[in-house]
Structure formats: C-alpha cells, structure tokens
Design a protein around this motif. Structure first.
Motif, PDB file in Angstrom:
ATOM      1  N   GLY A  45       1.429   1.259  14.219  1.00 27.90           N
ATOM      2  CA  GLY A  45       2.629   2.054  14.053  1.00 27.90           C
ATOM      3  C   GLY A  45       2.771   2.519  12.618  1.00 27.90           C
ATOM      4  N   PRO A  46       3.764   3.374  12.370  1.00 29.05           N
ATOM      5  CA  PRO A  46       3.985   3.875  11.017  1.00 29.05           C
ATOM      6  C   PRO A  46       4.244   2.723  10.038  1.00 29.05           C
ATOM      7  N   ASP A  47       3.599   2.790   8.891  1.00 32.75           N
ATOM      8  CA  ASP A  47       3.772   1.816   7.809  1.00 32.75           C
ATOM      9  C   ASP A  47       3.473   0.376   8.221  1.00 32.75           C
ATOM     10  N   GLU A  48       2.668   0.213   9.259  1.00 30.58           N
ATOM     11  CA  GLU A  48       2.326  -1.118   9.721  1.00 30.58           C
ATOM     12  C   GLU A  48       1.084  -1.635   8.984  1.00 30.58           C
ATOM     13  N   THR A  49       1.111  -2.900   8.593  1.00 30.99           N
ATOM     14  CA  THR A  49      -0.044  -3.481   7.913  1.00 30.99           C
ATOM     15  C   THR A  49      -1.150  -3.765   8.919  1.00 30.99           C
ATOM     16  N   LEU A  50      -2.359  -3.912   8.393  1.00 35.14           N
ATOM     17  CA  LEU A  50      -3.490  -4.261   9.262  1.00 35.14           C
ATOM     18  C   LEU A  50      -3.209  -5.557  10.004  1.00 35.14           C
ATOM     19  N   LEU A  51      -2.758  -6.561   9.287  1.00 33.54           N
ATOM     20  CA  LEU A  51      -2.500  -7.862   9.910  1.00 33.54           C
ATOM     21  C   LEU A  51      -1.456  -7.755  11.012  1.00 33.54           C
ATOM     22  N   SER A  52      -0.372  -7.089  10.733  1.00 34.68           N
ATOM     23  CA  SER A  52       0.691  -6.943  11.727  1.00 34.68           C
ATOM     24  C   SER A  52       0.173  -6.218  12.968  1.00 34.68           C
TER      25      SER A  52
ATOM     26  N   ARG B  56      -1.141  -6.985   3.455  1.00 39.75           N
ATOM     27  CA  ARG B  56      -0.380  -5.981   2.700  1.00 39.75           C
ATOM     28  C   ARG B  56      -0.939  -4.573   2.842  1.00 39.75           C
ATOM     29  N   ALA B  57      -2.139  -4.432   3.383  1.00 35.14           N
ATOM     30  CA  ALA B  57      -2.783  -3.121   3.451  1.00 35.14           C
ATOM     31  C   ALA B  57      -2.227  -2.294   4.606  1.00 35.14           C
ATOM     32  N   VAL B  58      -1.815  -1.082   4.283  1.00 31.24           N
ATOM     33  CA  VAL B  58      -1.330  -0.118   5.266  1.00 31.24           C
ATOM     34  C   VAL B  58      -2.323   1.040   5.282  1.00 31.24           C
ATOM     35  N   PRO B  59      -2.990   1.282   6.408  1.00 33.36           N
ATOM     36  CA  PRO B  59      -3.953   2.387   6.461  1.00 33.36           C
ATOM     37  C   PRO B  59      -3.288   3.740   6.210  1.00 33.36           C
ATOM     38  N   ASP B  60      -3.932   4.550   5.370  1.00 32.90           N
ATOM     39  CA  ASP B  60      -3.487   5.921   5.132  1.00 32.90           C
ATOM     40  C   ASP B  60      -4.200   6.887   6.068  1.00 32.90           C
ATOM     41  N   SER B  61      -5.233   6.388   6.735  1.00 35.66           N
ATOM     42  CA  SER B  61      -6.011   7.171   7.694  1.00 35.66           C
ATOM     43  C   SER B  61      -6.595   6.173   8.690  1.00 35.66           C
ATOM     44  N   ASP B  62      -7.339   6.680   9.656  1.00 34.75           N
ATOM     45  CA  ASP B  62      -8.061   5.759  10.531  1.00 34.75           C
ATOM     46  C   ASP B  62      -9.023   4.937   9.665  1.00 34.75           C
ATOM     47  N   VAL B  63      -9.134   3.660   9.957  1.00 31.54           N
ATOM     48  CA  VAL B  63     -10.019   2.807   9.177  1.00 31.54           C
ATOM     49  C   VAL B  63     -10.955   2.035  10.109  1.00 31.54           C
TER      50      VAL B  63
END
Length: 123
Positions: free
Chosen positions: A16-23, A78-85
């Motif tokens: 989802g928007p502004d979601e961290t990788l872990l979440s 803490r990392a939030v993807p800015d694009s597909d990763v």
C-alpha cells in the motif's frame, strides 16, 4: 503502488501507499527474523537487487555502513519502495505463515494492476 518481487519464492507482494517492506511482507502472510523494528539493530536487512526505496523515518547511522548505503542493502522495517523492487533475503529464512493473507494480498495486487490498466478485474 509498488510491488515487491522475491525471485527465490517466485512471489510478488503488493504494498500500500507509504508501506514499509516489512509491513507489506507481514501483511501478505510472510514472516522472518526481525529485531527492534525501529531502524536501530539491522537484523531485518535485505538486499534490493532492483528498484528504489527511501526511509520513512531516520535509521541509526551505525546500522548500515557507507558501502551498504550504495550496494542496495536496506532495513526492511523502515524502507518504503519508491518503485517496484526486487529483493533477496540474506539467509532465506522468510516463510509463508498465513496463506489466507497471501491470497488477500494477491487479490489486492491484481485489483491495483487492473485499475492502473483501466480494465475491469471481472473481465
């Protein structure tokens, strides 16, 4: 909305928007070893093989070395993807613990892709 690809699992996770990788990974039913969840211990490090990310909150300067800051190492908490990763786990300990959440995430991903393409998912 970015997707997280995990080639070792042949999996694509919708975030989802502004979601961290872990979440996002937890929300999709996956689990792996993490520590403080505040960017202070480094236990949740993953390697980003492709794509961009940023941190939504500060991380401890001592957790990621100068070399790691340039080689794709990220703190998933803490990392939030800015694009597909595309990510790679460091010790392949991620496991699916809730298949039902995975199914919900898969439907959300397909719905977001259909919306982005301007098509009806039911077609």
């Amino acid at each position: 909305m970015p997707n997280v690809s995990i080639p070792a699992l042949d999996e694509v996770i919708y975030l989802g928007p502004d979601e961290t990788l872990l979440s996002g990974l937890y929300k999709a039913g996956y689990s792996y070893t993490v520590g403080c969840k505040r960017g202070g211990c480094g236990i949740c490090k993953v390697d980003v093989l492709d794509g961009d990310f940023s941190y939504n909150r500060p991380i401890a300067a001592t957790v990621i070395s100068a070399e790691e800051r340039t080689d794709g190492t990220c703190l998933s908490c803490r990392a939030v993807p800015d694009s597909d990763v595309t990510i790679q786990m460091r010790d392949d300990e991620m496991r699916l613990v809730n298949p039902f959440l995975r199914q919900i995430n898969e439907k959300a991903r397909r719905r977001a892709e259909a919306l982005a393409a301007g098509t009806d998912m039911e077609q």
